[in-house]
Design an enzyme around this catalytic site. Sequence first.
Site, mmCIF file in Angstrom:
data_model
loop_
_atom_site.group_PDB
_atom_site.id
_atom_site.type_symbol
_atom_site.label_atom_id
_atom_site.label_comp_id
_atom_site.label_asym_id
_atom_site.label_seq_id
_atom_site.Cartn_x
_atom_site.Cartn_y
_atom_site.Cartn_z
ATOM 1 N N ASN A 7 -40.597 10.701 -24.126
ATOM 2 C CA ASN A 7 -39.542 11.637 -24.496
ATOM 3 C C ASN A 7 -40.020 13.059 -24.187
ATOM 4 O O ASN A 7 -41.041 13.503 -24.718
ATOM 5 C CB ASN A 7 -39.224 11.483 -25.990
ATOM 6 C CG ASN A 7 -38.027 12.317 -26.419
ATOM 7 O OD1 ASN A 7 -37.870 13.458 -26.014
ATOM 8 N ND2 ASN A 7 -37.197 11.756 -27.278
ATOM 9 N N HIS A 43 -33.047 13.583 -25.350
ATOM 10 C CA HIS A 43 -32.068 13.577 -26.440
ATOM 11 C C HIS A 43 -31.358 14.927 -26.419
ATOM 12 O O HIS A 43 -31.766 15.864 -27.109
ATOM 13 C CB HIS A 43 -32.768 13.354 -27.771
ATOM 14 C CG HIS A 43 -31.836 13.157 -28.926
ATOM 15 N ND1 HIS A 43 -32.181 12.433 -30.043
ATOM 16 C CD2 HIS A 43 -30.573 13.579 -29.150
ATOM 17 C CE1 HIS A 43 -31.168 12.428 -30.909
ATOM 18 N NE2 HIS A 43 -30.178 13.134 -30.373
ATOM 19 N N ARG A 45 -29.023 17.536 -27.587
ATOM 20 C CA ARG A 45 -28.263 17.807 -28.806
ATOM 21 C C ARG A 45 -27.156 18.828 -28.533
ATOM 22 O O ARG A 45 -27.217 19.561 -27.540
ATOM 23 C CB ARG A 45 -29.196 18.293 -29.909
ATOM 24 C CG ARG A 45 -30.166 17.194 -30.361
ATOM 25 C CD ARG A 45 -31.052 17.662 -31.502
ATOM 26 N NE ARG A 45 -31.961 16.585 -31.912
ATOM 27 C CZ ARG A 45 -31.663 15.642 -32.787
ATOM 28 N NH1 ARG A 45 -30.468 15.635 -33.351
ATOM 29 N NH2 ARG A 45 -32.532 14.709 -33.106
ATOM 30 N N HIS A 50 -33.233 22.010 -26.988
ATOM 31 C CA HIS A 50 -34.328 21.594 -26.105
ATOM 32 C C HIS A 50 -33.733 21.129 -24.776
ATOM 33 O O HIS A 50 -33.523 21.952 -23.882
ATOM 34 C CB HIS A 50 -35.250 20.565 -26.759
ATOM 35 C CG HIS A 50 -34.611 19.625 -27.720
ATOM 36 N ND1 HIS A 50 -33.612 18.749 -27.368
ATOM 37 C CD2 HIS A 50 -34.840 19.417 -29.047
ATOM 38 C CE1 HIS A 50 -33.269 18.033 -28.423
ATOM 39 N NE2 HIS A 50 -33.973 18.410 -29.466
ATOM 40 N N GLU A 70 -30.709 9.486 -25.434
ATOM 41 C CA GLU A 70 -30.423 9.264 -26.845
ATOM 42 C C GLU A 70 -29.382 10.270 -27.321
ATOM 43 O O GLU A 70 -29.319 11.397 -26.829
ATOM 44 C CB GLU A 70 -31.679 9.475 -27.697
ATOM 45 C CG GLU A 70 -32.826 8.553 -27.409
ATOM 46 C CD GLU A 70 -34.016 8.846 -28.311
ATOM 47 O OE1 GLU A 70 -34.012 9.902 -28.993
ATOM 48 O OE2 GLU A 70 -34.948 8.037 -28.338
ATOM 49 N N THR A 100 -34.488 16.074 -36.454
ATOM 50 C CA THR A 100 -34.912 14.919 -35.671
ATOM 51 C C THR A 100 -34.265 13.677 -36.290
ATOM 52 O O THR A 100 -33.751 13.746 -37.405
ATOM 53 C CB THR A 100 -36.449 14.777 -35.664
ATOM 54 O OG1 THR A 100 -36.833 13.713 -34.788
ATOM 55 C CG2 THR A 100 -36.987 14.515 -37.055
ATOM 56 N N HIS A 190 -40.506 6.649 -33.145
ATOM 57 C CA HIS A 190 -40.587 7.723 -34.131
ATOM 58 C C HIS A 190 -41.951 7.699 -34.815
ATOM 59 O O HIS A 190 -42.282 6.783 -35.558
ATOM 60 C CB HIS A 190 -39.494 7.658 -35.191
ATOM 61 C CG HIS A 190 -39.180 9.035 -35.743
ATOM 62 N ND1 HIS A 190 -38.142 9.808 -35.301
ATOM 63 C CD2 HIS A 190 -39.824 9.784 -36.669
ATOM 64 C CE1 HIS A 190 -38.132 10.963 -35.928
ATOM 65 N NE2 HIS A 190 -39.152 10.976 -36.765
ATOM 66 N N GLY A 213 -42.493 10.879 -27.935
ATOM 67 C CA GLY A 213 -42.402 12.216 -27.386
ATOM 68 C C GLY A 213 -43.356 13.198 -28.026
ATOM 69 O O GLY A 213 -44.318 13.645 -27.406
ATOM 70 N N HIS A 214 -43.124 13.525 -29.291
ATOM 71 C CA HIS A 214 -43.894 14.584 -29.950
ATOM 72 C C HIS A 214 -45.397 14.336 -29.869
ATOM 73 O O HIS A 214 -46.164 15.233 -29.509
ATOM 74 C CB HIS A 214 -43.454 14.693 -31.414
ATOM 75 C CG HIS A 214 -44.076 15.828 -32.155
ATOM 76 N ND1 HIS A 214 -43.528 17.090 -32.194
ATOM 77 C CD2 HIS A 214 -45.219 15.885 -32.872
ATOM 78 C CE1 HIS A 214 -44.313 17.883 -32.901
ATOM 79 N NE2 HIS A 214 -45.344 17.175 -33.338
#
Length: 237
Positions: A7, A43, A45, A50, A70, A100, A190, A213-214
């Site tokens: 991600n 993702h 939003r 981002h 996503e 998130t 996650h 991702g993170h």
Amino acid sequence: MTNLSVNINKVATLRNARGENVPDVERVAVDCETFGAQGITVHPRPDERHIKHEDVFALRPLIKTEFNIEGYPSPEFMDLVLKVKPEQVTLVPDAPDALTSNAGWNVTEHKEFLTEIIDRLREAGIRSSVFVDPDVAMIKAAAKTGADRVELYTKPYADMYPSDPEKAVAPYVEASKAAHNCGLGVNAGHDLNLANLRYFHEKVPYLNEVSIGHAIIADALYLGLKETIKQYKECLS
């Protein structure tokens, strides 16, 4: 074999902080694939804090593995994914202002809505995945929507893993078995990281894909992106 989808939202967050094109989101996506990632996740939003919609269109022709988008299936999101046609769309129940993803769908409550969305994705040739907690009832309900896969929300596992890994992973083992028995593929994501991923992969059967991702972007600050992806893939080998 369990695929690793990276991600790249946090790369876009860093870029947007300066309003220019450093780091280059498109280059990072291509590099992730070159270094061994089997997919790229974004993702987008509504506030585009981002990944921006223009990023999604720019990335589509560049990604040669699997493109996973996503998001909450709002009219705007559906318009985007039906134009871009990624390999996979992961449906999440996030509110527009959510920091998130922090919970799976109540699939029973939203069954009719999700079924309609999933029908539209299938007609477009896009694989669907429904973001769920490790709850067997929700997984069985997801199967009834016509979804192709579920993505198991793994933050509760990550939170409990340091103190009791066996207890932490147990609901995910049962959830994955239930999904498989319903004919669903199994993704997960996650807060998976280098400390907890190997154990999760060893214990949870039928795992098709993890989306991370993170942690990957944070680890890459110390290890470099190539070495980071190598180490994550070793956890999945």
